[in-house]
Design a protein around this motif. Structure first.
Motif, mmCIF file in Angstrom:
data_model
loop_
_atom_site.group_PDB
_atom_site.id
_atom_site.type_symbol
_atom_site.label_atom_id
_atom_site.label_comp_id
_atom_site.label_asym_id
_atom_site.label_seq_id
_atom_site.Cartn_x
_atom_site.Cartn_y
_atom_site.Cartn_z
ATOM 1 N N VAL A 2 0.855 -1.195 0.000
ATOM 2 C CA VAL A 2 0.000 0.000 0.000
ATOM 3 C C VAL A 2 0.891 1.246 0.000
ATOM 4 C CG1 VAL A 2 -1.797 1.283 1.214
ATOM 5 C CG2 VAL A 2 -1.825 -1.215 1.212
ATOM 6 N N ILE A 3 0.901 1.961 -1.118
ATOM 7 C CA ILE A 3 1.651 3.205 -1.235
ATOM 8 C C ILE A 3 0.716 4.292 -1.758
ATOM 9 C CG2 ILE A 3 3.868 2.065 -1.599
ATOM 10 C CD1 ILE A 3 3.534 2.551 -4.571
ATOM 11 N N PHE A 4 0.997 5.529 -1.429
ATOM 12 C CA PHE A 4 0.123 6.629 -1.840
ATOM 13 C C PHE A 4 0.864 7.950 -1.659
ATOM 14 C CE2 PHE A 4 -0.720 8.041 2.465
ATOM 15 C CZ PHE A 4 -0.444 6.890 3.188
ATOM 16 N N ASN A 5 0.244 9.008 -2.195
ATOM 17 C CA ASN A 5 0.715 10.388 -2.019
ATOM 18 C C ASN A 5 2.173 10.579 -2.433
ATOM 19 O OD1 ASN A 5 0.512 13.117 -1.282
ATOM 20 N ND2 ASN A 5 1.314 12.720 0.774
ATOM 21 N N PRO A 6 2.501 10.331 -3.725
ATOM 22 C CA PRO A 6 3.873 10.643 -4.156
ATOM 23 C C PRO A 6 4.175 12.130 -3.996
ATOM 24 C CG PRO A 6 2.452 10.271 -6.049
ATOM 25 C CD PRO A 6 1.650 9.903 -4.840
ATOM 26 N N ALA A 7 5.334 12.436 -3.467
ATOM 27 C CA ALA A 7 5.703 13.843 -3.192
ATOM 28 C C ALA A 7 7.152 14.055 -3.576
ATOM 29 C CB ALA A 7 5.496 14.171 -1.711
ATOM 30 N N GLU A 8 7.396 15.092 -4.360
ATOM 31 C CA GLU A 8 8.759 15.447 -4.744
ATOM 32 C C GLU A 8 9.386 16.307 -3.652
ATOM 33 O OE1 GLU A 8 8.368 15.415 -9.605
ATOM 34 O OE2 GLU A 8 8.678 17.306 -8.558
ATOM 35 N N ILE A 9 10.562 15.911 -3.205
ATOM 36 C CA ILE A 9 11.251 16.615 -2.127
ATOM 37 C C ILE A 9 12.041 17.783 -2.724
ATOM 38 C CG2 ILE A 9 12.917 16.428 -0.258
ATOM 39 C CD1 ILE A 9 10.236 14.960 0.154
ATOM 40 N N ARG A 10 11.827 18.957 -2.169
ATOM 41 C CA ARG A 10 12.476 20.168 -2.666
ATOM 42 C C ARG A 10 13.162 20.915 -1.518
ATOM 43 N NH1 ARG A 10 9.686 21.474 -7.503
ATOM 44 N NH2 ARG A 10 8.995 19.500 -8.401
ATOM 45 N N ILE A 11 13.683 22.100 -1.856
ATOM 46 C CA ILE A 11 14.283 23.011 -0.870
ATOM 47 C C ILE A 11 13.485 24.305 -0.898
ATOM 48 C CG2 ILE A 11 16.351 24.303 -0.205
ATOM 49 C CD1 ILE A 11 17.984 22.164 -1.686
ATOM 50 N N ALA A 12 12.912 24.700 0.241
ATOM 51 C CA ALA A 12 12.125 25.939 0.322
ATOM 52 C C ALA A 12 13.007 27.084 0.805
ATOM 53 C CB ALA A 12 10.930 25.764 1.260
ATOM 54 N N LEU A 13 12.674 28.299 0.355
ATOM 55 C CA LEU A 13 13.446 29.494 0.710
ATOM 56 C C LEU A 13 12.553 30.503 1.412
ATOM 57 C CD1 LEU A 13 14.593 28.351 -2.234
ATOM 58 C CD2 LEU A 13 16.187 30.229 -1.889
ATOM 59 N N SER A 14 13.121 31.217 2.370
ATOM 60 C CA SER A 14 12.363 32.184 3.153
ATOM 61 C C SER A 14 11.911 33.348 2.279
ATOM 62 C CB SER A 14 13.205 32.715 4.312
ATOM 63 O OG SER A 14 12.550 33.787 4.962
ATOM 64 N N PRO A 15 10.623 33.775 2.417
ATOM 65 C CA PRO A 15 10.174 34.940 1.645
ATOM 66 C C PRO A 15 10.883 36.223 2.049
ATOM 67 C CG PRO A 15 8.513 34.268 3.250
ATOM 68 C CD PRO A 15 9.552 33.198 3.238
ATOM 69 N N LEU A 16 11.493 36.257 3.255
ATOM 70 C CA LEU A 16 12.193 37.475 3.689
ATOM 71 C C LEU A 16 13.571 37.613 3.048
ATOM 72 C CD1 LEU A 16 11.254 37.713 7.471
ATOM 73 C CD2 LEU A 16 10.108 38.666 5.482
ATOM 74 N N ASN A 17 14.038 36.593 2.324
ATOM 75 C CA ASN A 17 15.307 36.728 1.591
ATOM 76 C C ASN A 17 15.196 37.769 0.498
ATOM 77 O OD1 ASN A 17 16.224 34.607 3.138
ATOM 78 N ND2 ASN A 17 15.961 33.080 1.538
ATOM 79 N N GLY A 18 13.972 37.919 -0.074
ATOM 80 C CA GLY A 18 13.786 38.787 -1.232
ATOM 81 C C GLY A 18 13.661 37.958 -2.502
ATOM 82 N N GLN A 19 12.885 38.443 -3.478
ATOM 83 C CA GLN A 19 12.640 37.694 -4.702
ATOM 84 C C GLN A 19 13.912 37.462 -5.500
ATOM 85 O OE1 GLN A 19 9.579 39.770 -6.855
ATOM 86 N NE2 GLN A 19 7.939 38.716 -5.790
ATOM 87 N N ILE A 20 14.757 38.489 -5.613
ATOM 88 C CA ILE A 20 15.939 38.367 -6.463
ATOM 89 C C ILE A 20 16.944 37.366 -5.878
ATOM 90 C CG2 ILE A 20 17.803 39.618 -7.599
ATOM 91 C CD1 ILE A 20 14.937 40.248 -8.543
#
Length: 551
Positions: free
Chosen positions: A209-227
């Motif tokens: 029983v397997i479910f919910n495939p999810a790709e693992i990523r790296i998230a960045l803080s919105p306070l870093n700035g868009q650029i």
């Protein structure tokens, strides 16, 4: 930031000019950091935190490889899931991993596009083949980690198909294994990446029983700035794509190191039938698409390409952008333009500025646009926007967008809000004026001395006491002009003076000293010196008053 360009632009060269000019503006904005703080929560073997605080794992090793090539200094910050998310929101960490792309998207976070690993939820049990499909969970008790992203999906799956399951929540994966092995529960939920080989004291097996495939990523803080985020995402994706494209790269060696060949998943029979049905359906759809594609390929491709490029640019542009025809009708405005002018795109496209704002004086702006069309060169100005709650200043660049021979030239414009810079400059000017008034109003002599002993500023009272002009003091060594000789006409060593101790060694001092007037008279003065920071070398402020004249 999704939107659709409503008017077709015939020439792709327009977009190339957009890319060049927008990139030119964006690269003038500095964004750099000395070290990257990366939040890591325990998710072995992707990431794992030892009892002594040591952080290891597949993602840590991959990030170390990228950091070594980019010259980044990374500080790993151990935290639990909730702490990591809070720190990312507050900007206390710049990046967070592991996190699935769905979670990052729901939290509206910036994240990289190339996955590090594909994870999914999997049911473990003590008895072989006791659970072969999600329907077999009916009437059973399942234990799961409360922060596991697959847990919410499993509960939603059970509710959607009316599968009555009793759920139990614990705080770590070892507790999940212990509860299943000791019998109080029927099954447990773990991620695909979890290595049962590291917990051989719990003889459990992974079900089909397997479910919910999810790709693992790296998230960045919105306070870093868009650029800064966009730059880091580009570099992360570049290295991941390059390494994943080479089967002999360190990326796959690290996969073998951390996952080995133990993570073999038994695909259930029902899933094979579903996959076969999907393949047949996809083949039928592909055949239909191929038949229609010949008729609409060129036009559809152009529209998708333009939308993709515009979307990519506009998502990362911190300022306003617009495009006008040669007769002044708006052809395009970006979301920042809509927000700044409080107008949706639907009320702007196809209309001239005078139609939209008949009460405003727009002659200077329209004159700049006409100049762009006549001269064929960019025009840069700083403009005041007086129509909001408070006036704002914008640095505007208007430029021609030249099409093929016979096609009209368009006018493009981009602008950045420089109100904060203008206000800062005005405040600094006001502060400087106040300081100047203060220096000129006091009766004591005041001189500024840099780290080389030279005079940098002097007030009128000091000039009057010493008898020198401002030009004779500024830039010259104060000791050589004023403190060169003692009462007995012997040379006065500079290193023995309180002034030298202040501007070279940072020592505050008070003393009765001997100064020499410009006409050669000796002056006994009461003086105080205060050290100040002045770049690499300290400096000092000298305050003095005449005590008496020595004959």
């Amino acid at each position: 930031m999704g939107w659709c360009v409503k008017r077709s632009i015939k020439n792709r060269n327009y977009l190339k000019v957009w890319a060049f000019l927008i990139t030119t503006v964006l690269t003038s904005i500095a964004s750099a950091g000395d070290a990257l703080r990366v939040g890591i929560h325990d998710k072995p073997p992707l990431t794992q935190i030892a009892a002594n605080g040591q952080i290891t794992g597949f993602i840590v090793d991959v990030l170390n490889l990228i950091a070594a090539e980019e010259g980044w200094e990374i500080e790993y910050v151990p935290c639990n899931w909730d702490q990591c998310n809070q720190m990312l929101t507050l900007g206390e960490i710049e990046m967070l991993s592991p996190i699935s792309s769905n979670e990052a998207k729901q939290r509206r976070l910036d994240y990289n596009r190339e996955s590090l690993y594909v994870n999914w939820g999997q049911i473990v049990m003590a008895g072989k083949d006791a659970i072969k499909s999600p329907l077999d969970l009916a009437g059973k008790t399942v234990v799961a980690l409360s922060s596991d992203p697959h847990f919410a999906d499993l509960k939603e799956l059970a509710e959607r198909f009316d599968i009555r399951v009793r759920f139990l929540e614990v705080s770590d994966y070892e507790s999940v294994l212990a509860w299943v092995d000791h019998g109080p529960v029927d099954a447990g939920l773990i991620p695909r990446s979890f290595d049962l080989g590291g917990f051989q004291q719990y003889p459990l097996i992974k079900s089909s029983v397997i479910f919910n495939p999810a790709e693992i990523r790296i998230a960045l803080s919105p306070l870093n700035g868009q650029i800064p985020n966009a730059k880091r995402i580009q570099r992360l994706d570049y290295h991941l794509t390059r390494m994943k494209g080479d089967r002999d790269s360190a990326f796959y060696q690290l996969q073998e190191k951390w996952f080995g060949n133990t993570a073999v998943v038994e695909i259930p029979e029902w899933l094979l039938w579903v996959m076969l049905f999907l393949l047949l359906l996809m083949a039928m759809l592909a055949a239909g698409v191929l038949l229609l594609r010949r008729q609409v390929r060129l036009k559809t491709g152009e529209i998708h390409e333009m939308n993709g490029r515009f979307t990519s640019f506009m998502q990362n542009l911190p300022g306003i952008a617009y495009m006008k025809s040669a007769t002044g009708q708006y052809l395009f405005v970006n979301p920042v333009w809509e927000t700044t002018n409080h107008l949706p795109e639907s009320q702007v496209i196809g209309r001239q500025s005078a139609e939209i704002w008949p009460e405003r004086d727009l002659e200077s702006r329209e004159q700049d646009e006409r100049k762009v069309l006549v001269e064929g060169k960019p025009v840069e100005t700083t403009e005041v926007h007086p129509w909001g709650k408070r006036p704002s200043y914008w640095r505007m660049i208007r430029f021609p967008i030249i099409g093929l021979p016979g096609e009209e030239t368009l006018v493009g414009g981009i602008g950045l809000d420089v109100t904060d810079q203008k206000e800062t400059a005005r405040e600094l000017t006001h502060l400087h004026h106040q300081q100047q008034l203060l220096l000129e109003s006091v009766g004591d002599g005041i001189c500024g001395i840099n780290g080389m002993g030279r005079c940098t500023f002097v007030n009128p009272a000091a000039l009057e006491i010493l008898g020198y002009s401002r030009e004779e003091l500024i830039g010259h060594k104060f000791h050589d002009l004023i403190q060169h000789t003692r009462h007995d006409n012997q040379p006065n060593p500079e290193k023995e003076s309180a002034l030298y101790a202040a501007y070279r060694n940072g020592q505050r001092g008070d003393e009765i000293g001997l100064f020499w007037h410009a006409d050669g008279e000796a002056l006994t003065v009461e003086l105080s010196v205060y050290p100040i920071a002045n770049g690499e070398l300290p400096g000092a402020v000298l305050i003095f008053r005449k005590q008496r004249i020595v004959a």
